[in-house]
Each structure stands twice: as C-alpha cells, then as structure tokens.
Scaffold this active site. Structure first.
Site, PDB file in Angstrom:
ATOM      1  N   GLU A  91       2.049 123.786  37.826  1.00  0.00           N
ATOM      2  CA  GLU A  91       2.288 125.203  38.040  1.00  0.00           C
ATOM      3  C   GLU A  91       1.210 126.053  37.379  1.00  0.00           C
ATOM      4  O   GLU A  91       0.688 125.689  36.316  1.00  0.00           O
ATOM      5  CB  GLU A  91       3.675 125.586  37.506  1.00  0.00           C
ATOM      6  CG  GLU A  91       4.785 124.916  38.308  1.00  0.00           C
ATOM      7  CD  GLU A  91       6.183 125.218  37.805  1.00  0.00           C
ATOM      8  OE1 GLU A  91       7.128 125.024  38.601  1.00  0.00           O
ATOM      9  OE2 GLU A  91       6.349 125.650  36.651  1.00  0.00           O
ATOM     10  N   CYS A 117      -2.929 131.976  34.023  1.00  0.00           N
ATOM     11  CA  CYS A 117      -2.419 130.952  33.113  1.00  0.00           C
ATOM     12  C   CYS A 117      -2.474 129.623  33.856  1.00  0.00           C
ATOM     13  O   CYS A 117      -1.771 129.437  34.857  1.00  0.00           O
ATOM     14  CB  CYS A 117      -0.988 131.290  32.703  1.00  0.00           C
ATOM     15  SG  CYS A 117      -0.242 130.095  31.588  1.00  0.00           S
ATOM     16  N   CYS A 127       3.182 116.651  29.942  1.00  0.00           N
ATOM     17  CA  CYS A 127       2.564 116.990  28.661  1.00  0.00           C
ATOM     18  C   CYS A 127       2.522 115.775  27.758  1.00  0.00           C
ATOM     19  O   CYS A 127       3.410 114.925  27.802  1.00  0.00           O
ATOM     20  CB  CYS A 127       3.335 118.125  27.979  1.00  0.00           C
ATOM     21  SG  CYS A 127       2.513 118.756  26.485  1.00  0.00           S
ATOM     22  N   CYS A 165       7.054 118.952  21.772  1.00  0.00           N
ATOM     23  CA  CYS A 165       7.660 120.156  21.203  1.00  0.00           C
ATOM     24  C   CYS A 165       9.071 120.323  21.780  1.00  0.00           C
ATOM     25  O   CYS A 165       9.243 120.417  22.999  1.00  0.00           O
ATOM     26  CB  CYS A 165       6.809 121.381  21.517  1.00  0.00           C
ATOM     27  SG  CYS A 165       5.100 121.233  20.940  1.00  0.00           S
ATOM     28  N   CYS A 223      10.220 123.328  24.328  1.00  0.00           N
ATOM     29  CA  CYS A 223       9.419 123.609  25.528  1.00  0.00           C
ATOM     30  C   CYS A 223       9.864 122.731  26.691  1.00  0.00           C
ATOM     31  O   CYS A 223       9.973 121.504  26.551  1.00  0.00           O
ATOM     32  CB  CYS A 223       7.939 123.368  25.218  1.00  0.00           C
ATOM     33  SG  CYS A 223       6.846 123.658  26.632  1.00  0.00           S
ATOM     34  N   CYS A 276       6.378 131.720  29.226  1.00  0.00           N
ATOM     35  CA  CYS A 276       5.921 130.699  28.286  1.00  0.00           C
ATOM     36  C   CYS A 276       7.036 129.721  27.973  1.00  0.00           C
ATOM     37  O   CYS A 276       8.149 130.109  27.639  1.00  0.00           O
ATOM     38  CB  CYS A 276       5.443 131.341  26.985  1.00  0.00           C
ATOM     39  SG  CYS A 276       3.823 132.080  27.115  1.00  0.00           S
TER      40      CYS A 276
END
Length: 350
Positions: free
Chosen positions: A93, A106, A113, A117, A120, A338
């Site tokens: 995305e 962005c 990933c 974290c 997230c 975010c």
C-alpha cells in the site's frame, strides 16, 4: 526458459555491455535509461527513438515489471490510498496525503515487515520480500500523477513510512532514492525525502555516509529502555545508548537534526517520567518531536492517551525548548493512517 529479468535491475554498465554485444552503439543505454527513470516508460514500445529491431530484442529478453494500482480509495479528508499489485501478485500500500499547500507521498519498502512492533498492523504481517528499486520508484511516480490529477500540483515530499522497515531493505532503498533524486531520474531534491526507521544503529550510521542529504525520522515511542523493549521487542538488540550514538554520528556527518515520531498510549507511556525521559534523550542530539495520534488496530492494550497526557508532553518539551508538533491522523476512514497499513489483500492470488 527462466523468468524474464526486469531491465530496471540491470546496472547501466551491464546494459551497455549487452547492447554492444548485440551490435548496438553504447549511447543506446543512455536512451533506455532516460526512458526508464526520467520518462517512466512502462513498455519498450514507448521508447520511440530506439530502432524497431532493438525494441523487439528488448521485449524478447527483458520486462518492465511496473506496478499496477489494484484499488484506489479516497478518504473524506482527501487522502488517497493505493493497493499496489506487484508483478508476482503480492500487494503493498502507498498513500498520498494532501494539505492546502503540499502533497506528501508515503511509500512502502517491504511486503510485510521485518520487525515486530506490537502496536503496528503492518508488523503482524510476516516479511514476504523486499521491494525492488523500480517498485519503490513506481509508487512515487503513481502518487505524483495522482497528486497532479486530483490536486493540480506535483509531489512536494516523500516519506518512507509505508509498509516495512526501510533500513532492512537498505540497498534497494538507496538505489530508489538515487533514481528519485538524480537529474537523469525524477530530479526531486533529497531534502524533500524523509526516511523513517524504527532504529537500527549500524544502518543509521551507514545512512549518514550516503551522498544524499535527506531527512531522518526515528519511531521512538519511549526513551525508557524497558518500556521501549516491551512495545518494540526487536529493540532489545539495539539499546537506546547505541541508538543515540548512531544519531549523534548522523548529525555529525549530515548537519541535519532528527525527528522523533512518538505515540502516547494510555497506561504505557503517559506519565511525567515518560515525558522527562524524552526530554533527556532529545537534549543529547539536535532533534524535534512529532507527537502522533494513535490509530487503533483492534488491540485493547493500545489506546490513545487522554488529551491531558498530550498536553503534559507538549508542555514538558516546550519548557525544555524542544520543538514539538502534534500530528493529527489523515485517512483513518480508509485505514490509510500511520500504523494501519495491513493490506487485507496482501497474499498472492492463487
């Protein structure tokens, strides 16, 4: 026959050598590179100043594995989120964030990933692969086109804050920035680019030695070791002392201050001791703080702190003469804010 290679993965020297082997003059490599990285050509047929037989040879031996926008969503606040399909069926995305005067892209750097974290959504996806330089570049080109189409202006800024940890895809990150900034590429100024990292000290030092003078943002979220390790478990390998050492080196090499991205959560880092720890950390290196509104991902452990806690941080930082801004989220209604980029269609198609 094996998988056709994306021509954009060829170093220019290798492309020149292969063209000469085909009896072509070496200057053809310059023409092809201009089509690929300056004019953003998507097919060899677009390269109209090349001889037809050369275009045919390129088409038979190489591909331009351009991204495709699988789905476009537009938020009530004007934010645009693209679900971008890659050549192998994976989806990432990218987001366009407009204001009255700016358009910020962005972009993602990984499918999934590499990090863990806990707050997230993207980190809950396993890392399936790194994005190639051309795939990062294509996101920028696509968002630039959309900005011009919807808002009548080109991109003003690029942030590597999408899916993935940019520094865990280091070579491709730098190669994409080179193509974005080069006068023979998109020609964007490096000062308009921000690389956001969760903090890998060795790679931050390496980043400081790159020739491009872009900006650095660090997702900090706590300047207390125990708290940071709990919400970002990977940081147990990277103590705050090591992170600070790398940031000092960054500033020494670049002269650019650091932006700390910081979310305040209820019951996690919303006490005066947390704000004071952040002040001590900020005083150790030239920096400013972005307090970010939290975007829920369905985990009851993480809840946006009360307004009083945000005021506490702002007051504590300002009293210490540290620049602080409170960044309101954009694109929440389309999961484009975010920490929300989880990509519900991220798996390959069968």
């Amino acid at each position: 026959m094996g998988r056709v290679r994306d021509i954009r993965s060829l170093p220019k020297e290798e492309l020149t050598r292969k063209l000469v082997q085909q009896g072509q003059p070496s200057f053809r490599a310059n023409q092809i590179y201009e089509w690929l990285w300056n004019k953003s050509a998507r097919t060899f047929e677009d390269m109209t100043n090349l001889p037809k037989d050369l275009r045919q040879w390129l088409d038979e031996n190489y591909a331009i594995q351009a991204i495709e926008v699988d789905k476009l969503q537009r938020s009530s606040d004007g934010t645009i989120k693209n679900a971008v399909r890659l050549h192998d069926g994976f989806v990432v995305e990218s987001v366009l964030i407009p204001t009255d005067t700016r358009s910020t892209a962005c972009v993602s750097s990984q499918v999934g990933c590499s990090l863990d974290c806990t707050f997230c959504a993207t980190s809950r996806l396993k890392r399936m692969r790194n994005l190639e330089p051309g795939e990062i570049y294509d996101q920028v080109v696509t968002l630039n086109t959309q900005s011009q189409s919807y808002y009548g202006r080109p991109l003003s800024n690029i942030v590597f804050m999408g899916m993935g940890e940019p520094l865990m895809n280091y070579p491709n990150l730098i190669a994409s920035i080179e193509k974005i900034c080069s006068p023979k590429g998109l020609g964007m100024a490096a000062k308009r680019i921000t690389v956001s990292t969760s903090g890998i000290p060795k790679l931050i030092k390496r980043l400081a030695e790159e020739p491009f003078r872009f900006n650095l943002a660090v997702s900090l979220h706590s300047a207390i070791e125990e708290t940071r390790n709990r919400i970002m478990p990977f940081t147990m390998r990277f103590p705050l002392e090591d992170l600070l050492d790398s940031l000092k080196y960054w500033y020494e090499q670049t002269g650019r201050s650091i932006t700390f991205e910081y979310v305040v959560w209820k019951g996690i880092n919303d006490q005066p001791k947390d704000a004071q720890a952040l002040v001590r950390f900020c005083r150790a290196v030239p920096s400013k703080v972005n307090l970010i509104e939290y975007n829920a991902i369905g985990d009851p452990l993480f809840q946006q702190a009360d307004a009083a806690a945000i005021d506490l941080y702002v007051g504590t930082l300002e009293k210490a003469s540290i620049t602080v801004t409170v960044r309101r989220s954009r694109g929440q209604d389309i999961d484009a804010a975010c920490g929300q980029l989880a990509n519900k269609s991220v798996e390959k198609e069968a």
